[in-house]
Design a protein around this motif. Structure first.
Motif, PDB file in Angstrom:
ATOM      1  N   SER A 144      59.684  -6.511  83.527  1.00 54.61           N
ATOM      2  CA  SER A 144      58.543  -6.790  82.650  1.00 54.61           C
ATOM      3  C   SER A 144      57.722  -5.535  82.367  1.00 54.61           C
ATOM      4  CB  SER A 144      57.669  -7.875  83.240  1.00 54.61           C
ATOM      5  OG  SER A 144      57.225  -7.488  84.513  1.00 54.61           O
ATOM      6  N   PHE A 145      57.612  -4.651  83.391  1.00 58.12           N
ATOM      7  CA  PHE A 145      56.796  -3.462  83.132  1.00 58.12           C
ATOM      8  C   PHE A 145      57.456  -2.539  82.108  1.00 58.12           C
ATOM      9  CE2 PHE A 145      59.453  -1.227  86.244  1.00 58.12           C
ATOM     10  CZ  PHE A 145      59.778  -2.250  87.114  1.00 58.12           C
ATOM     11  N   CYS A 146      58.795  -2.470  82.132  1.00 59.14           N
ATOM     12  CA  CYS A 146      59.483  -1.648  81.132  1.00 59.14           C
ATOM     13  C   CYS A 146      59.333  -2.247  79.745  1.00 59.14           C
ATOM     14  CB  CYS A 146      60.972  -1.527  81.460  1.00 59.14           C
ATOM     15  SG  CYS A 146      61.293  -0.579  82.936  1.00 59.14           S
ATOM     16  N   LEU A 147      59.425  -3.581  79.655  1.00 52.10           N
ATOM     17  CA  LEU A 147      59.246  -4.237  78.366  1.00 52.10           C
ATOM     18  C   LEU A 147      57.848  -3.949  77.819  1.00 52.10           C
ATOM     19  CD1 LEU A 147      60.558  -6.112  76.315  1.00 52.10           C
ATOM     20  CD2 LEU A 147      59.497  -8.024  77.472  1.00 52.10           C
ATOM     21  N   GLY A 148      56.863  -3.943  78.711  1.00 49.95           N
ATOM     22  CA  GLY A 148      55.493  -3.617  78.309  1.00 49.95           C
ATOM     23  C   GLY A 148      55.442  -2.242  77.647  1.00 49.95           C
ATOM     24  N   PHE A 149      56.120  -1.267  78.270  1.00 50.54           N
ATOM     25  CA  PHE A 149      56.127   0.082  77.700  1.00 50.54           C
ATOM     26  C   PHE A 149      56.825   0.095  76.341  1.00 50.54           C
ATOM     27  CE2 PHE A 149      56.162   1.675  82.315  1.00 50.54           C
ATOM     28  CZ  PHE A 149      54.776   1.646  82.354  1.00 50.54           C
ATOM     29  N   VAL A 150      57.954  -0.610  76.246  1.00 54.31           N
ATOM     30  CA  VAL A 150      58.709  -0.642  74.992  1.00 54.31           C
ATOM     31  C   VAL A 150      57.834  -1.213  73.883  1.00 54.31           C
ATOM     32  CG1 VAL A 150      60.645  -1.704  73.794  1.00 54.31           C
ATOM     33  CG2 VAL A 150      60.972  -0.798  76.090  1.00 54.31           C
ATOM     34  N   LEU A 151      57.131  -2.319  74.179  1.00 55.74           N
ATOM     35  CA  LEU A 151      56.279  -2.938  73.163  1.00 55.74           C
ATOM     36  C   LEU A 151      55.106  -2.028  72.800  1.00 55.74           C
ATOM     37  CD1 LEU A 151      56.225  -6.690  74.229  1.00 55.74           C
ATOM     38  CD2 LEU A 151      57.475  -5.615  72.377  1.00 55.74           C
ATOM     39  N   GLN A 152      54.568  -1.320  73.814  1.00 52.94           N
ATOM     40  CA  GLN A 152      53.477  -0.377  73.522  1.00 52.94           C
ATOM     41  C   GLN A 152      53.954   0.710  72.567  1.00 52.94           C
ATOM     42  OE1 GLN A 152      52.193   1.015  77.393  1.00 52.94           O
ATOM     43  NE2 GLN A 152      50.363  -0.269  77.340  1.00 52.94           N
ATOM     44  N   TYR A 156      52.327  -0.203  69.055  1.00 50.25           N
ATOM     45  CA  TYR A 156      51.104   0.603  68.990  1.00 50.25           C
ATOM     46  C   TYR A 156      51.414   1.994  68.456  1.00 50.25           C
ATOM     47  CZ  TYR A 156      47.522   3.809  70.616  1.00 50.25           C
ATOM     48  OH  TYR A 156      46.600   4.807  70.673  1.00 50.25           O
ATOM     49  N   ASP A 157      52.308   2.686  69.175  1.00 49.21           N
ATOM     50  CA  ASP A 157      52.525   4.094  68.872  1.00 49.21           C
ATOM     51  C   ASP A 157      53.247   4.280  67.544  1.00 49.21           C
ATOM     52  OD1 ASP A 157      52.173   6.748  69.772  1.00 49.21           O
ATOM     53  OD2 ASP A 157      54.332   6.864  70.139  1.00 49.21           O
ATOM     54  N   TRP A 158      54.198   3.391  67.259  1.00 50.95           N
ATOM     55  CA  TRP A 158      55.055   3.586  66.089  1.00 50.95           C
ATOM     56  C   TRP A 158      54.530   2.833  64.876  1.00 50.95           C
ATOM     57  CZ3 TRP A 158      60.052   1.098  64.321  1.00 50.95           C
ATOM     58  CH2 TRP A 158      60.755   1.968  63.482  1.00 50.95           C
ATOM     59  N   LEU A 159      54.266   1.530  65.028  1.00 47.23           N
ATOM     60  CA  LEU A 159      53.870   0.710  63.888  1.00 47.23           C
ATOM     61  C   LEU A 159      52.354   0.593  63.732  1.00 47.23           C
ATOM     62  CD1 LEU A 159      56.496  -2.161  64.269  1.00 47.23           C
ATOM     63  CD2 LEU A 159      56.508  -0.308  62.603  1.00 47.23           C
TER      64      LEU A 159
END
Lengths: 338, 284
Positions: A144-152, A156-159
């Motif tokens: 879950s923590f990796c998924l959190g980073f992917v979504l961030q 956030y960062d990309w879109l």
């Protein structure tokens, strides 16, 4: 039915007592001296002894346990060693953010997972079935923590669609403050009709809630699909099909009811996962909830805080299992007869 | 279950084969870490601050971390820790759980009742909370995280084995073994255990993935492996402050965790269809 309910409630009470003894013992055998920490770094020997008396640490263990439990029954979980607040008060502050996150996550998982599972079961082997099963396997396996980073990174960062962390932006806090009534930002702002605050809080909530929803989504898809496939293969649903009823109507209107026990079980599993899964997600998103509170309490050896939170989460967890078991017995008569 | 049947099955189910292949690859890479790692000394405390935060390149496949260590080497060595820790946890949980379930199911009576109620109590303890309690009691470390995982996983196997045994005890061949005067130990070894093993193997292969995830999560929260360990979850947690500036730092240690869990899930699905046909398609 009554004897079944009675037995289940008895067992739950027993489990809660067991849980309280375990948390109590663990918290009280913490190696470092809580009284010295409570009194502060410059305390004299007398002050530490006084703190010991104030915290009740000079009494024998069984007495301490009884006193603690008497307090718990009155809603008193003791005083935090680091914040010097009542633990119950601290928890009241950190519970709403966590619950907001858990409830929204569960709603997302169910709203997305049930249709995907049912549609997959209606047409096994179709593209939507393949997609659903693949998504389920990947999301159940995603840390879950990796998924959190992917979504961030993605949202956030990309879109630039959603804020990266925190519960609400400082700007909204200053420009459109909202009076804290329940502590649930969404409810408070909706009650006050403060929609710009509502929108800001919701956008902050979405990323962590999506992350938390991943694992339950996978579970829901798997369970709903499996039990739906089974129900659709039974004679009574095949009869409806032979009579010319359309498949979607059979699935959603008649067969779905028979998958309810499985669905209830998966909801309980997901909720139980989310209760502690939120610890990891709060850590990733800087979310000021219970997980955050416990991790801080752990580092500082704040035993009343750890104990209170553990006990509370444990009781919710046990209560939830009880409700679900009774719910299953209610919708599925075979359970209460066996 | 013959070997040829497994091969036949794998040929006809690409996803399951894919799962086994990924798993084999990860295990092999970890075993061969000393030979595969381009900078083996980086996993043993070497620090080169002048090469900190290099993005992935030919020289550093996964980039470098805050201390200038080669992440590819760290991840290879980390696999030895994460995978073997997971193995220990699952083997001990299965063995302990199966033993208790065997006793409860075969002896029956008040011993059964007592053991199963105890199992219920342990089962209603959220695993992560148990880990939190143990970490606060004994201090955070990899072995304490493992202890917490084993303590919360064994009851599942106790339940599983016990329900199998209760079913098997009234099977014809077990009853005739009792009638012919065989001892309890021999009956368990020869007749009951082999026949109740399949669902346990299936369950264990699925749980292995969850255990790897839980272990990584505990390390991520600071309650598991401690630096300078190169356990995968710990590496991700070290990279978490740099997610937005140096994505590779958290991403590459996270990738093998995801791959292991996916592979075990797929392999578990396949094993279930093979070993336990009654359960076919139940959770898929």
């Amino acid at each position: 039915m009554l004897s079944y309910i009675g037995r289940r409630i008895m067992l739950s009470v027993l489990v809660i007592i067991g849980l309280s003894v375990v948390t109590f013992l663990i918290a009280r055998v913490v190696p470092s001296d809580p009284a010295a920490r409570y009194a502060g770094p410059k305390a004299t020997v007398e002050q530490i002894a006084a703190a010991k008396q104030e915290l009740g640490l000079d009494k024998p263990l069984p007495v301490q346990y009884v006193r603690y439990m008497a307090g718990v029954l009155r809603g008193d979980l003791g005083t935090s060693i680091t914040t010097h607040n009542k633990v119950a008060q601290d928890i009241r502050g950190t519970l709403p953010p966590s619950l907001e996150l858990i409830v929204l996550g569960m709603l997302i998982a169910l709203a997305a997972g049930i249709p995907v599972g049912v549609l997959g079961a209606m047409k096994p082997g179709s593209w939507i079935d393949g997609f659903g099963r693949l998504a389920a396997v990947v999301l159940v396996s995603f840390p879950s923590f990796c998924l959190g980073f992917v979504l961030q990174l993605l949202l956030y960062d990309w879109l630039h669609l959603l804020p990266v962390s925190g519960r609400v932006s400082n700007l909204a806090m200053v420009l459109h403050p909202v009076e804290a009534r329940t502590g649930f930002y969404l409810i408070d702002s909706a009650l006050a009709g403060n929609w710009s605050f509502f929108g800001d809080a919701l956008s902050h909530l979405l990323l962590p809630a999506l992350t938390l929803a991943a694992y339950p989504f996978g579970l829901v898809v798997r369970m709903v699909r499996a039990s739906m496939v089974e129900v659709l293969a039974q004679d009574h649903t095949r009869l409806l099909k032979a009579l010319g009823m359309k498949l979607p109507k059979i699935a959603f209107r008649y067969a779905f009811k028979l998958t309810l026990p499985a669905l209830l079980t998966v909801i309980a599993l997901s909720f139980a996962y989310s209760l502690t899964g939120t610890f990891l997600i709060e850590s990733v998103f800087g979310w000021p909830g219970m997980g955050d509170y416990v991790s801080k309490a752990l580092i500082t050896n704040d035993y009343p805080a750890v104990m209170g939170t553990t006990l509370l989460i444990g009781i919710v967890y046990i209560g939830l299992n009880l409700i679900v078991d009774l719910g299953i017995a209610f919708v599925d008569p075979r359970v209460r007869w066996s | 279950m013959g070997k040829s049947k497994l091969i036949y099955y794998m040929r006809h189910n690409a996803l399951v084969t894919f799962g086994f292949a990924i798993l084999a690859l990860l295990v092999l890479a970890s075993l061969l870490a000393p030979w595969l790692a381009p900078y083996p000394q980086d996993a043993h405390g070497a620090v080169h601050t002048e090469r900190a935060f290099l993005p992935p390149s030919g020289a550093h496949l996964f980039g470098t971390d805050a201390l200038g260590r080669d992440l590819f080497s760290l991840v290879l060595y980390g696999g030895r820790i994460s995978l073997s820790a997971g193995c220990i946890a699952i083997v001990v949980s299965v063995a302990a759980g199966a033993l208790i379930g065997l006793i409860a199911g075969y002896v029956g009576g008040w011993i059964d009742e007592m053991l199963m109620r105890f199992t219920d109590i342990v089962l209603s303890f959220p695993p992560l909370l148990l880990a939190v309690s143990i970490a606060s009691l004994l201090g955070p470390s990899l072995s304490h995280a493992l202890l917490a995982i084993m303590l919360s996983w064994w009851p599942w196997y106790t339940r599983l084995i016990r329900s199998q045994i209760v079913q098997l005890r009234s099977a014809g061949y077990v009853e005739s073994a009792i009638v012919s005067g065989k001892g309890a130990g021999a009956i368990m070894r020869r007749h009951i255990l082999p026949n109740s093993l399949s669902p346990v193997i299936v369950q264990a292969s699925m749980d292995f993935g969850s255990i790897i995830l839980t272990l990584a999560g505990l390390s991520f929260l600071g309650m598991g492996a401690q630096p300078p360990s190169t356990e995968w979850g710990l590496l991700v947690s070290q990279g978490k402050t740099y997610v937005l500036s140096n994505w590779w730092y958290a991403a590459f240690p996270g990738l093998p965790i995801l791959l292991t869990a996916v592979a075990l899930n797929l392999a578990g699905d396949g094993l279930r269809d093979l070993l336990d046909p009654r359960q076919k398609g139940v959770t898929r």
